[in-house]
Design a protein around this motif. Structure first.
Motif, short mmCIF file in Angstrom:
data_model
loop_
_atom_site.label_atom_id
_atom_site.label_comp_id
_atom_site.label_asym_id
_atom_site.label_seq_id
_atom_site.Cartn_x
_atom_site.Cartn_y
_atom_site.Cartn_z
N VAL A 20 -6.16 4.39 -16.66
CA VAL A 20 -5.58 3.20 -17.28
C VAL A 20 -5.36 2.17 -16.17
CG1 VAL A 20 -4.48 4.44 -19.19
CG2 VAL A 20 -3.23 4.12 -17.05
N GLN A 21 -5.08 0.93 -16.55
CA GLN A 21 -4.83 -0.11 -15.57
C GLN A 21 -3.50 0.15 -14.88
OE1 GLN A 21 -5.20 -4.05 -17.13
NE2 GLN A 21 -4.57 -5.02 -15.22
N MET A 22 -3.49 -0.01 -13.57
CA MET A 22 -2.31 0.31 -12.78
C MET A 22 -1.67 -0.95 -12.20
SD MET A 22 -2.39 3.53 -13.20
CE MET A 22 -1.12 4.11 -12.08
N GLU A 23 -0.36 -0.87 -11.95
CA GLU A 23 0.37 -1.92 -11.27
C GLU A 23 0.13 -1.81 -9.76
OE1 GLU A 23 2.03 -4.46 -12.46
OE2 GLU A 23 1.86 -3.88 -14.56
N SER A 24 0.60 -2.79 -9.02
CA SER A 24 0.44 -2.76 -7.56
C SER A 24 1.27 -1.64 -6.95
CB SER A 24 0.89 -4.10 -6.96
OG SER A 24 2.30 -4.23 -7.09
N GLN A 25 0.90 -1.26 -5.75
CA GLN A 25 1.66 -0.22 -5.04
C GLN A 25 3.10 -0.67 -4.82
OE1 GLN A 25 0.40 2.95 -4.25
NE2 GLN A 25 2.59 3.29 -4.01
N LEU A 46 9.00 6.76 -18.67
CA LEU A 46 8.13 7.60 -19.50
C LEU A 46 7.01 8.04 -18.59
CD1 LEU A 46 8.01 5.10 -22.44
CD2 LEU A 46 8.91 7.41 -22.63
N TYR A 47 6.78 9.35 -18.50
CA TYR A 47 5.75 9.80 -17.56
C TYR A 47 4.95 10.97 -18.09
CZ TYR A 47 8.84 13.65 -16.01
OH TYR A 47 9.63 14.78 -15.95
N ARG A 48 3.79 11.14 -17.46
CA ARG A 48 2.89 12.24 -17.82
C ARG A 48 2.38 12.88 -16.53
NH1 ARG A 48 -2.55 11.28 -21.12
NH2 ARG A 48 -3.69 13.05 -20.30
N ASP A 63 10.60 2.03 -30.11
CA ASP A 63 10.96 1.25 -31.30
C ASP A 63 9.74 0.55 -31.90
OD1 ASP A 63 13.64 2.01 -30.97
OD2 ASP A 63 14.05 0.31 -29.66
N GLY A 64 8.61 1.24 -31.87
CA GLY A 64 7.38 0.72 -32.45
C GLY A 64 6.59 -0.22 -31.55
N LYS A 65 7.19 -0.64 -30.44
CA LYS A 65 6.52 -1.56 -29.51
C LYS A 65 5.69 -0.76 -28.51
CE LYS A 65 7.42 -4.75 -25.76
NZ LYS A 65 8.15 -4.58 -24.54
N CYS A 66 4.44 -1.17 -28.32
CA CYS A 66 3.55 -0.50 -27.37
C CYS A 66 4.08 -0.64 -25.95
CB CYS A 66 2.15 -1.13 -27.46
SG CYS A 66 1.04 -0.55 -26.17
N ILE A 67 4.28 0.51 -25.31
CA ILE A 67 4.62 0.51 -23.89
C ILE A 67 3.33 0.64 -23.09
CG2 ILE A 67 5.80 1.78 -22.05
CD1 ILE A 67 7.64 0.20 -23.99
N GLY A 68 2.43 1.48 -23.56
CA GLY A 68 1.15 1.64 -22.89
C GLY A 68 0.46 2.91 -23.29
N GLU A 69 -0.74 3.04 -22.81
CA GLU A 69 -1.56 4.22 -23.06
C GLU A 69 -1.48 5.08 -21.80
OE1 GLU A 69 -5.71 4.64 -25.42
OE2 GLU A 69 -5.72 3.31 -23.70
N SER A 70 -1.00 6.29 -21.94
CA SER A 70 -0.80 7.14 -20.78
C SER A 70 -2.09 7.80 -20.34
CB SER A 70 0.24 8.23 -21.08
OG SER A 70 -0.33 9.20 -21.93
N VAL A 74 0.67 9.25 -14.30
CA VAL A 74 1.19 7.89 -14.36
C VAL A 74 2.57 7.88 -15.01
CG1 VAL A 74 -1.12 6.88 -14.53
CG2 VAL A 74 0.21 7.24 -16.60
N PHE A 75 3.29 6.77 -14.76
CA PHE A 75 4.56 6.57 -15.44
C PHE A 75 4.68 5.11 -15.84
CE2 PHE A 75 5.78 5.39 -11.13
CZ PHE A 75 6.75 4.41 -11.28
N PHE A 76 5.56 4.86 -16.78
CA PHE A 76 5.92 3.51 -17.22
C PHE A 76 7.42 3.38 -17.02
CE2 PHE A 76 2.23 4.58 -19.76
CZ PHE A 76 1.44 3.44 -19.66
N TYR A 77 7.87 2.17 -16.72
CA TYR A 77 9.30 1.90 -16.66
C TYR A 77 9.58 0.70 -17.55
CZ TYR A 77 13.92 0.44 -15.27
OH TYR A 77 15.23 0.07 -15.31
N THR A 78 10.60 0.83 -18.37
CA THR A 78 11.03 -0.29 -19.21
C THR A 78 12.55 -0.21 -19.36
OG1 THR A 78 10.57 -1.48 -21.27
CG2 THR A 78 10.78 0.93 -21.43
N GLU A 79 13.14 -1.31 -19.76
CA GLU A 79 14.56 -1.32 -20.06
C GLU A 79 14.73 -1.49 -21.56
OE1 GLU A 79 16.96 -4.02 -17.76
OE2 GLU A 79 16.40 -3.06 -15.88
N VAL A 80 15.77 -0.84 -22.09
CA VAL A 80 16.12 -0.95 -23.51
C VAL A 80 17.60 -1.30 -23.59
CG1 VAL A 80 14.33 0.67 -24.29
CG2 VAL A 80 16.61 1.54 -23.71
N ALA A 81 18.00 -1.83 -24.73
CA ALA A 81 19.41 -2.16 -24.94
C ALA A 81 20.25 -0.89 -24.83
CB ALA A 81 19.60 -2.81 -26.31
N GLY A 82 21.33 -0.98 -24.08
CA GLY A 82 22.20 0.17 -23.89
C GLY A 82 23.16 0.37 -25.06
N ASN A 83 23.73 1.55 -25.12
CA ASN A 83 24.71 1.94 -26.13
C ASN A 83 24.16 1.85 -27.54
OD1 ASN A 83 26.59 2.37 -24.04
ND2 ASN A 83 27.10 0.19 -24.04
#
Length: 152
Positions: A20-25, A46-48, A63-70, A74-83
């Motif tokens: 998959v497409q990767m972010e910079s180092q 989220l990691y594999r 929540d139905g929103k695409c984070i990415g294709e693993s 690889v891993f993905f990092y995202t923030e979600v509303a707390g509590n």
């Protein structure tokens, strides 16, 4: 005929390597600092890291929103509303597999996606991982670019 189908399935699950497409180092290294999320939010890694199904890519959604294709390692990092509760899902062989988690603001959470054998293709599932174990696993992986899923 059954032997041929099994051999084909096994080959797809244990050989090759999806990419998959990767972010910079730099972006990957920054995410691996495991900083506290923005005020009022929770961090989600989220990691594999499983060896099974290296040729497969599987969608990850929050929540139905695409984070990415693993893909493998690889891993993905995202923030979600707390509590509040959020639904984390991954595509699988016949239907999505989901986790519903309550995220406490200010904390980082780690969810591992793993591939398991299926009837026709490998399926994916999710599990919550303790923070120390999650940090150790993510430290060995690279950050993937968000926003591209197979089934938009």
């Amino acid at each position: 005929m059954k032997k041929i189908a099994f051999i084909a399935l096994a080959s797809a699950l244990f050989t090759g390597c999806a990419s998959v497409q990767m972010e910079s180092q730099g972006a990957s290294d920054k995410a691996k600092q495991f900083s506290a999320p923005s005020p009022g939010n929770s961090g989600l890694y989220l990691y594999r890291d499983s060896a099974v199904g290296r040729a497969l890519k599987k969608d990850l959604r929050v929540d139905g929103k695409c984070i990415g294709e693993s893909a493998p390692d690889v891993f993905f990092y995202t923030e979600v509303a707390g509590n509040k509760e959020h639904v984390i899902s991954t595509e699988s062989e016949f239907s999505p597999n989901t986790l519903i988690l309550l995220f406490e603001a200010g904390k980082n959470y780690f969810v591992r996606q793993y591939i398991r054998l299926g009837v026709f293709v490998g399926g994916a599932d999710l599990e919550v991982i303790p923070e120390a174990q999650g940090k150790e696993a993510v430290a060995k992986l690279e950050l993937a670019t968000q926003g591209t899923c197979n089934s938009q």
